[in-house]
Design a protein around this motif. Structure first.
Motif, short mmCIF file in Angstrom:
data_model
loop_
_atom_site.label_atom_id
_atom_site.label_comp_id
_atom_site.label_asym_id
_atom_site.label_seq_id
_atom_site.Cartn_x
_atom_site.Cartn_y
_atom_site.Cartn_z
N LEU A 122 0.83 -1.19 0.00
CA LEU A 122 0.00 0.00 0.00
C LEU A 122 0.86 1.25 0.00
O LEU A 122 1.90 1.31 0.67
CB LEU A 122 -0.90 0.02 1.24
CG LEU A 122 -1.87 -1.16 1.40
CD1 LEU A 122 -2.64 -1.02 2.71
CD2 LEU A 122 -2.83 -1.25 0.22
N TYR A 148 -6.89 0.97 -5.53
CA TYR A 148 -5.45 1.12 -5.70
C TYR A 148 -5.11 1.62 -7.11
O TYR A 148 -4.24 2.48 -7.27
CB TYR A 148 -4.75 -0.22 -5.46
CG TYR A 148 -5.20 -0.94 -4.23
CD1 TYR A 148 -5.56 -0.24 -3.08
CD2 TYR A 148 -5.30 -2.32 -4.20
CE1 TYR A 148 -5.98 -0.90 -1.94
CE2 TYR A 148 -5.72 -2.99 -3.07
CZ TYR A 148 -6.07 -2.27 -1.95
OH TYR A 148 -6.50 -2.93 -0.83
N THR A 159 1.32 2.68 -4.27
CA THR A 159 0.86 1.31 -4.14
C THR A 159 1.33 0.47 -5.33
O THR A 159 1.26 0.91 -6.47
CB THR A 159 -0.68 1.27 -4.06
OG1 THR A 159 -1.10 1.96 -2.89
CG2 THR A 159 -1.20 -0.16 -4.01
N TYR A 238 -1.94 -6.99 3.15
CA TYR A 238 -1.80 -5.61 2.69
C TYR A 238 -0.72 -4.95 3.54
O TYR A 238 -0.91 -4.73 4.74
CB TYR A 238 -3.13 -4.86 2.83
CG TYR A 238 -4.30 -5.59 2.20
CD1 TYR A 238 -4.62 -5.42 0.86
CD2 TYR A 238 -5.09 -6.46 2.96
CE1 TYR A 238 -5.69 -6.09 0.28
CE2 TYR A 238 -6.17 -7.14 2.39
CZ TYR A 238 -6.46 -6.94 1.05
OH TYR A 238 -7.52 -7.62 0.48
#
Length: 275
Positions: A122, A148, A159, A238
């Protein structure tokens, strides 16, 4: 008896840990314990975990050692000693698990295999916007790739590895597109506790980040006869943004010049001290 022990490696990042724990609260399976493997965090971390424990349904064991530099492998070995489950899943304190993360590791475990997954990285903007409430509402899963990509195209985030956020359960599809051999990431792998005991756990000669918590473990497990099995696009994570960590050159030197030259898959400075 727990079905799994989830080990979270942490050091002084309370906000990030709270987001990770929020991800663990919404897992599709519930019968697992959590060991927070703490490499010497300050009192703020202790106070947070104590307060969190008093109001959470999660089973959390805070395993702490004094701050004496980066000694992740040492606290991971203590986590192995204290684990109550026969199966162990390792993650980092800045990696939020998908709601089916633990289940994916458990459903795909094999006696002589080590499971390895990957993670979506991220960007800073997305990472800073996350809250425990959003995680518990499965924001990252609901928005998934579209959020994203939108941020990426507008150059509002860094990201990347977006494809790692796609959940692919169909075996035929997986066998077709995920044929490459997997290499372990310290933030997303699992195995039977007995496998770690067989190789004498993590090598505490590695001081500082890099090599010791994944590359070395993979090398010695392969040497001991274990295969690496991919759970990419199943056990999804993530990864929260932070500046890139500089790996220690001395760790790579030790791995290449000493570990790889040995015939034995056991380390000498691990769960037990043999040197």
């Amino acid at each position: 008896m727990f079905d799994a022990t989830v080990v979270i490696s942490v050091y002084n990042k309370v906000r990030e840990l709270e987001l990770v724990l929020s991800g663990l609260k919404i897992q599709t399976v519930k019968n697992f314990e959590i060991i927070i493997a703490d490499d010497g965090s300050a009192d703020e971390m202790k106070k947070f975990i104590s307060g969190y424990n008093s109001s959470s349904s999660l089973s959390i064991n805070h395993v702490w050692q004094e701050d004496d530099g980066f000694r992740k492998n040492k606290i991971l070995n203590e986590s192995i000693r204290q684990a109550k489950a026969h199966y162990m899943i390792f993650i980092d304190g800045d990696c939020i698990p998908h709601s089916d993360f633990v289940n994916s590791h458990l459903q795909n475990k094999e006696k002589d295999a080590v499971l390895g997954g990957r993670r979506v990285y991220l960007g800073e903007r997305v990472s800073e916007s996350l809250t425990p409430e959003l995680i518990e509402k499965k924001y990252l899963e609901r928005k998934n790739i579209t959020v994203y990509i939108d941020n990426f195209l507008k150059k509002k985030t860094s990201t990347y590895a977006l494809e790692e956020g796609l959940l692919i359960k169909n075996k035929m599809v997986r066998d077709t597109i995920l044929r490459k051999d997997i290499h372990l990431l310290g933030s997303n792998f699992s195995l039977h506790r007995d496998a770690l005991i067989k190789i004498n756990g993590f090598d505490e000669n590695y001081i500082g980040p890099g090599i010791g918590e994944d590359t070395d473990i993979e090398f010695r497990l392969r040497k001991a006869g274990y295969k690496m099995k991919s759970v990419r696009n199943l056990a999804i994570q993530y990864h929260l943004y932070h500046p890139k960590t500089k790996e220690e050159h001395k760790n790579l030197k030790y791995f290449n010049e000493e570990v790889k030259q040995r015939d034995d898959f056991m380390c000498q400075n691990g769960l037990t001290k043999t040197a």
